[in-house]
Write a protein that holds these residues in place. Structure first.
Motif, PDB file in Angstrom:
ATOM      1  N   ASP A 122      82.021  11.883 -38.851  1.00  0.00           N
ATOM      2  CA  ASP A 122      83.111  11.478 -37.969  1.00  0.00           C
ATOM      3  C   ASP A 122      83.891  12.658 -37.406  1.00  0.00           C
ATOM      4  O   ASP A 122      84.902  12.460 -36.726  1.00  0.00           O
ATOM      5  CB  ASP A 122      84.075  10.546 -38.712  1.00  0.00           C
ATOM      6  N   ARG A 123      83.435  13.877 -37.703  1.00  0.00           N
ATOM      7  CA  ARG A 123      84.143  15.050 -37.182  1.00  0.00           C
ATOM      8  C   ARG A 123      83.162  16.175 -36.894  1.00  0.00           C
ATOM      9  O   ARG A 123      82.548  16.721 -37.813  1.00  0.00           O
ATOM     10  CB  ARG A 123      85.192  15.539 -38.185  1.00  0.00           C
ATOM     11  N   TYR A 124      83.030  16.483 -35.607  1.00  0.00           N
ATOM     12  CA  TYR A 124      82.271  17.674 -35.223  1.00  0.00           C
ATOM     13  C   TYR A 124      82.809  18.166 -33.899  1.00  0.00           C
ATOM     14  O   TYR A 124      83.491  17.435 -33.172  1.00  0.00           O
ATOM     15  CB  TYR A 124      80.778  17.376 -35.188  1.00  0.00           C
ATOM     16  N   CYS A 125      82.520  19.415 -33.597  1.00  0.00           N
ATOM     17  CA  CYS A 125      83.036  19.994 -32.365  1.00  0.00           C
ATOM     18  C   CYS A 125      82.121  21.120 -31.898  1.00  0.00           C
ATOM     19  O   CYS A 125      81.688  21.954 -32.694  1.00  0.00           O
ATOM     20  CB  CYS A 125      84.451  20.540 -32.599  1.00  0.00           C
ATOM     21  N   LEU A 126      81.831  21.112 -30.617  1.00  0.00           N
ATOM     22  CA  LEU A 126      81.156  22.227 -29.965  1.00  0.00           C
ATOM     23  C   LEU A 126      82.028  22.698 -28.812  1.00  0.00           C
ATOM     24  O   LEU A 126      82.610  21.874 -28.094  1.00  0.00           O
ATOM     25  CB  LEU A 126      79.799  21.806 -29.398  1.00  0.00           C
ATOM     26  N   VAL A 127      82.133  24.002 -28.646  1.00  0.00           N
ATOM     27  CA  VAL A 127      82.728  24.571 -27.439  1.00  0.00           C
ATOM     28  C   VAL A 127      81.629  25.374 -26.766  1.00  0.00           C
ATOM     29  O   VAL A 127      81.110  26.340 -27.338  1.00  0.00           O
ATOM     30  CB  VAL A 127      83.942  25.459 -27.751  1.00  0.00           C
ATOM     31  N   LEU A 128      81.263  24.948 -25.562  1.00  0.00           N
ATOM     32  CA  LEU A 128      80.102  25.494 -24.869  1.00  0.00           C
ATOM     33  C   LEU A 128      80.492  26.099 -23.530  1.00  0.00           C
ATOM     34  O   LEU A 128      81.517  25.736 -22.933  1.00  0.00           O
ATOM     35  CB  LEU A 128      79.071  24.387 -24.624  1.00  0.00           C
ATOM     36  N   GLU A 129      79.639  26.985 -23.069  1.00  0.00           N
ATOM     37  CA  GLU A 129      79.775  27.539 -21.726  1.00  0.00           C
ATOM     38  C   GLU A 129      79.741  26.409 -20.697  1.00  0.00           C
ATOM     39  O   GLU A 129      78.911  25.503 -20.774  1.00  0.00           O
ATOM     40  CB  GLU A 129      78.608  28.496 -21.483  1.00  0.00           C
ATOM     41  N   ASP A 130      80.658  26.461 -19.756  1.00  0.00           N
ATOM     42  CA  ASP A 130      80.648  25.517 -18.638  1.00  0.00           C
ATOM     43  C   ASP A 130      79.678  26.062 -17.588  1.00  0.00           C
ATOM     44  O   ASP A 130      79.868  27.170 -17.081  1.00  0.00           O
ATOM     45  CB  ASP A 130      82.058  25.382 -18.060  1.00  0.00           C
ATOM     46  N   MET A 131      78.651  25.280 -17.274  1.00  0.00           N
ATOM     47  CA  MET A 131      77.597  25.772 -16.386  1.00  0.00           C
ATOM     48  C   MET A 131      77.955  25.644 -14.907  1.00  0.00           C
ATOM     49  O   MET A 131      77.080  25.569 -14.038  1.00  0.00           O
ATOM     50  CB  MET A 131      76.283  25.056 -16.692  1.00  0.00           C
ATOM     51  N   GLY A 132      79.234  25.610 -14.622  1.00  0.00           N
ATOM     52  CA  GLY A 132      79.719  25.780 -13.256  1.00  0.00           C
ATOM     53  C   GLY A 132      79.253  24.730 -12.280  1.00  0.00           C
ATOM     54  O   GLY A 132      79.540  23.546 -12.436  1.00  0.00           O
ATOM     55  N   ASP A 133      78.503  25.163 -11.266  1.00  0.00           N
ATOM     56  CA  ASP A 133      78.123  24.277 -10.168  1.00  0.00           C
ATOM     57  C   ASP A 133      76.853  23.479 -10.441  1.00  0.00           C
ATOM     58  O   ASP A 133      76.300  22.865  -9.526  1.00  0.00           O
ATOM     59  CB  ASP A 133      77.923  25.097  -8.884  1.00  0.00           C
ATOM     60  N   SER A 134      76.380  23.480 -11.676  1.00  0.00           N
ATOM     61  CA  SER A 134      75.177  22.708 -11.992  1.00  0.00           C
ATOM     62  C   SER A 134      75.478  21.214 -11.943  1.00  0.00           C
ATOM     63  O   SER A 134      76.631  20.789 -12.029  1.00  0.00           O
ATOM     64  CB  SER A 134      74.667  23.077 -13.387  1.00  0.00           C
ATOM     65  N   GLU A 135      74.421  20.431 -11.811  1.00  0.00           N
ATOM     66  CA  GLU A 135      74.548  18.973 -11.834  1.00  0.00           C
ATOM     67  C   GLU A 135      73.531  18.401 -12.802  1.00  0.00           C
ATOM     68  O   GLU A 135      72.366  18.827 -12.822  1.00  0.00           O
ATOM     69  CB  GLU A 135      74.308  18.383 -10.441  1.00  0.00           C
ATOM     70  N   ALA A 136      73.969  17.433 -13.602  1.00  0.00           N
ATOM     71  CA  ALA A 136      73.040  16.764 -14.511  1.00  0.00           C
ATOM     72  C   ALA A 136      72.008  15.989 -13.705  1.00  0.00           C
ATOM     73  O   ALA A 136      72.308  15.445 -12.635  1.00  0.00           O
ATOM     74  CB  ALA A 136      73.799  15.825 -15.439  1.00  0.00           C
ATOM     75  N   GLY A 137      70.784  15.956 -14.213  1.00  0.00           N
ATOM     76  CA  GLY A 137      69.754  15.172 -13.555  1.00  0.00           C
ATOM     77  C   GLY A 137      70.149  13.709 -13.472  1.00  0.00           C
ATOM     78  O   GLY A 137      70.856  13.185 -14.335  1.00  0.00           O
ATOM     79  N   ASP A 138      69.691  13.060 -12.431  1.00  0.00           N
ATOM     80  CA  ASP A 138      70.005  11.647 -12.202  1.00  0.00           C
ATOM     81  C   ASP A 138      68.916  10.802 -12.860  1.00  0.00           C
ATOM     82  O   ASP A 138      67.815  10.666 -12.324  1.00  0.00           O
ATOM     83  CB  ASP A 138      70.074  11.389 -10.695  1.00  0.00           C
ATOM     84  N   GLN A 139      69.227  10.236 -14.019  1.00  0.00           N
ATOM     85  CA  GLN A 139      68.227   9.471 -14.760  1.00  0.00           C
ATOM     86  C   GLN A 139      67.771   8.239 -13.998  1.00  0.00           C
ATOM     87  O   GLN A 139      66.609   7.833 -14.086  1.00  0.00           O
ATOM     88  CB  GLN A 139      68.785   9.065 -16.126  1.00  0.00           C
ATOM     89  N   MET A 140      68.661   7.645 -13.229  1.00  0.00           N
ATOM     90  CA  MET A 140      68.299   6.444 -12.484  1.00  0.00           C
ATOM     91  C   MET A 140      67.363   6.785 -11.322  1.00  0.00           C
ATOM     92  O   MET A 140      66.386   6.080 -11.078  1.00  0.00           O
ATOM     93  CB  MET A 140      69.560   5.757 -11.951  1.00  0.00           C
ATOM     94  N   ARG A 141      67.658   7.854 -10.626  1.00  0.00           N
ATOM     95  CA  ARG A 141      66.819   8.255  -9.488  1.00  0.00           C
ATOM     96  C   ARG A 141      65.510   8.865  -9.951  1.00  0.00           C
ATOM     97  O   ARG A 141      64.465   8.693  -9.332  1.00  0.00           O
ATOM     98  CB  ARG A 141      67.593   9.251  -8.613  1.00  0.00           C
ATOM     99  N   GLY A 142      65.561   9.571 -11.064  1.00  0.00           N
ATOM    100  CA  GLY A 142      64.400  10.341 -11.498  1.00  0.00           C
ATOM    101  C   GLY A 142      64.427  11.716 -10.855  1.00  0.00           C
ATOM    102  O   GLY A 142      65.206  11.985  -9.937  1.00  0.00           O
ATOM    103  N   CYS A 143      63.594  12.609 -11.334  1.00  0.00           N
ATOM    104  CA  CYS A 143      63.646  13.980 -10.825  1.00  0.00           C
ATOM    105  C   CYS A 143      62.656  14.185  -9.683  1.00  0.00           C
ATOM    106  O   CYS A 143      61.653  13.482  -9.559  1.00  0.00           O
ATOM    107  CB  CYS A 143      63.405  14.989 -11.945  1.00  0.00           C
ATOM    108  N   SER A 144      62.961  15.163  -8.856  1.00  0.00           N
ATOM    109  CA  SER A 144      62.087  15.527  -7.745  1.00  0.00           C
ATOM    110  C   SER A 144      60.888  16.300  -8.288  1.00  0.00           C
ATOM    111  O   SER A 144      60.904  16.773  -9.435  1.00  0.00           O
ATOM    112  CB  SER A 144      62.852  16.404  -6.758  1.00  0.00           C
ATOM    113  N   PRO A 145      59.825  16.470  -7.488  1.00  0.00           N
ATOM    114  CA  PRO A 145      58.682  17.282  -7.944  1.00  0.00           C
ATOM    115  C   PRO A 145      59.096  18.696  -8.347  1.00  0.00           C
ATOM    116  O   PRO A 145      58.582  19.240  -9.328  1.00  0.00           O
ATOM    117  CB  PRO A 145      57.755  17.288  -6.733  1.00  0.00           C
ATOM    118  N   GLU A 146      60.038  19.277  -7.606  1.00  0.00           N
ATOM    119  CA  GLU A 146      60.489  20.633  -7.934  1.00  0.00           C
ATOM    120  C   GLU A 146      61.247  20.647  -9.259  1.00  0.00           C
ATOM    121  O   GLU A 146      61.073  21.562 -10.082  1.00  0.00           O
ATOM    122  CB  GLU A 146      61.380  21.174  -6.813  1.00  0.00           C
ATOM    123  N   GLU A 147      62.089  19.645  -9.471  1.00  0.00           N
ATOM    124  CA  GLU A 147      62.818  19.557 -10.736  1.00  0.00           C
ATOM    125  C   GLU A 147      61.867  19.302 -11.898  1.00  0.00           C
ATOM    126  O   GLU A 147      62.045  19.851 -12.994  1.00  0.00           O
ATOM    127  CB  GLU A 147      63.870  18.445 -10.656  1.00  0.00           C
TER     128      GLU A 147
END
Length: 357
Positions: A122-147
């Protein structure tokens, strides 16, 4: 800048409101050796079994080398249902252990970890680098061939850098962990819950899902151990929604399902859940060739006939994950739709491979 150990004196936030300016100043100023003067804390992402916030940081200007303008903080889920799921699978301990003991050996691109602390389920914590202008992949759309290609290269880096030939020491806590996508226990649970899943989604599932559920039950009954194509550290939930794109190489996140097992489980799961079949059927030979060529570039030679057999064997991993994930997650329209899409794609994935063979 090292990470904190699970037994450190860090005051682990229990809820989102515990991440305050005072908390940030107490724990981040010693790491970045700077004076914090303000912190803006905003929830981000759509984690199923965790809470993620972005903290925008304003520092005093006396330093020549600037500390980061923001970080990402991960905490336990606020939902009791999600916390139970995390407790069941040891998710929080696994992710902290990954960043403390494995991350430096992994060839995939990762966010830097500044703090990794675990006290209990019930207790954990991560502090991670913020990857700035990145975007999470769209699971609903699916990834492009390049991705897809870029993602498979990251997957090959993970497996090559943690295979037996890499020489790294696998932590003792990780050795017995089985990924949900290749665990017989998880498969058994998925089969047991399949009637409920079908009753909930049958009016919107692809026709292939019904046959896939029958095949899932057959696999569960057989449960025959087999020689793995390649044994390595697995991500365990390697899909486009757990990758960040748009800033060069994809960044692999959400390591709560990390395990050791058959590398091809990750490969088949990724293709089966992340490639949209709306426009065309998946070109499996291209995906496998991309992955195998990358492994060979790192000196890993594998039996392609065995790989194809394992690739088909794990074709329904996404369906099993969708059922188990749905049963253990907080029910929302968005999560329901995501799990239904994963089930559809996985069933079509298995059908494609059945027709190929």
């Amino acid at each position: 800048m090292g990470v904190e150990s699970p037994l450190s004196s860090i005051r682990i936030p229990r809820v989102l409101d515990d991440v305050t300016f005072e908390w940030c100043a107490q724990h981040l100023e010693p790491i970045f050796r700077a004076t914090l003067i303000d912190a803006d804390i905003q929830p981000v992402g759509a984690g199923r079994i965790g809470t993620t916030v972005r903290v925008r940081l304003i520092w005093a200007s006396e330093r020549a080398a600037s500390p980061p303008p923001s970080v990402v903080v991960k905490l336990v889920a606020q939902s009791a249902v999600a916390r139970r799921a995390a407790r069941t699978f040891g998710s929080y301990r696994a992710e902290v252990g990954f960043y403390l003991e494995l991350a430096e050996h992994v060839g995939s691109r990762l966010p830097r970890c500044f703090i990794a602390a675990y006290e209990s389920a019930d207790r954990y914590c991560l502090v991670l680098e913020d990857m700035g202008d990145s975007e999470a992949g769209d699971q609903m759309r699916g990834c492009s061939p390049e991705e897809a290609e870029a993602s498979l290269l990251e997957l090959a880096r993970l497996h090559a850098s943690t295979s037996a030939s890499s020489g790294i020491d696998i932590p003792s806590w990780l050795t017995p962990r089985r990924a949900i996508i290749e665990s017989h226990e998880a498969l058994t649970l998925a089969v047991r819950l399949s009637d409920r899943f079908w009753a909930r989604f049958d009016d919107r599932l692809a026709p292939e899902v019904e046959e896939a559920l029958t095949e899932l039950a057959v696999q569960c009954d057989q449960n025959r151990p087999r020689l793995a194509t390649l044994t390595s550290v697995l991500h365990g939930d390697f899909r486009t929604g757990n990758l960040l794109y748009g800033i060069g190489r994809p960044v692999v996140v959400d390591w709560q399902t990390v395990a050791v097992g058959n590398s091809v489980a990750d490969l088949s799961y990724f293709v089966g859940t992340s490639i949209s079949r709306e426009k065309q059927r998946a070109d499996h030979a291209i995906y496998i060739d991309t992955y195998v060529s990358a492994l060979r570039s790192y000196g890993i030679q594998i039996d392609e006939q065995l790989l194809w057999a394992d690739y088909a064997r794990y074709a329904l991993a996404g369906l099993a994950m969708a059922i188990v994930g749905w049963s253990l997650s907080e029910r929302t329209p968005a999560s329901d739709e995501m799990f239904a899409v994963m089930a559809d794609r996985s069933a079509i994935h298995a059908d494609e491979l059945r027709n190929i063979s």
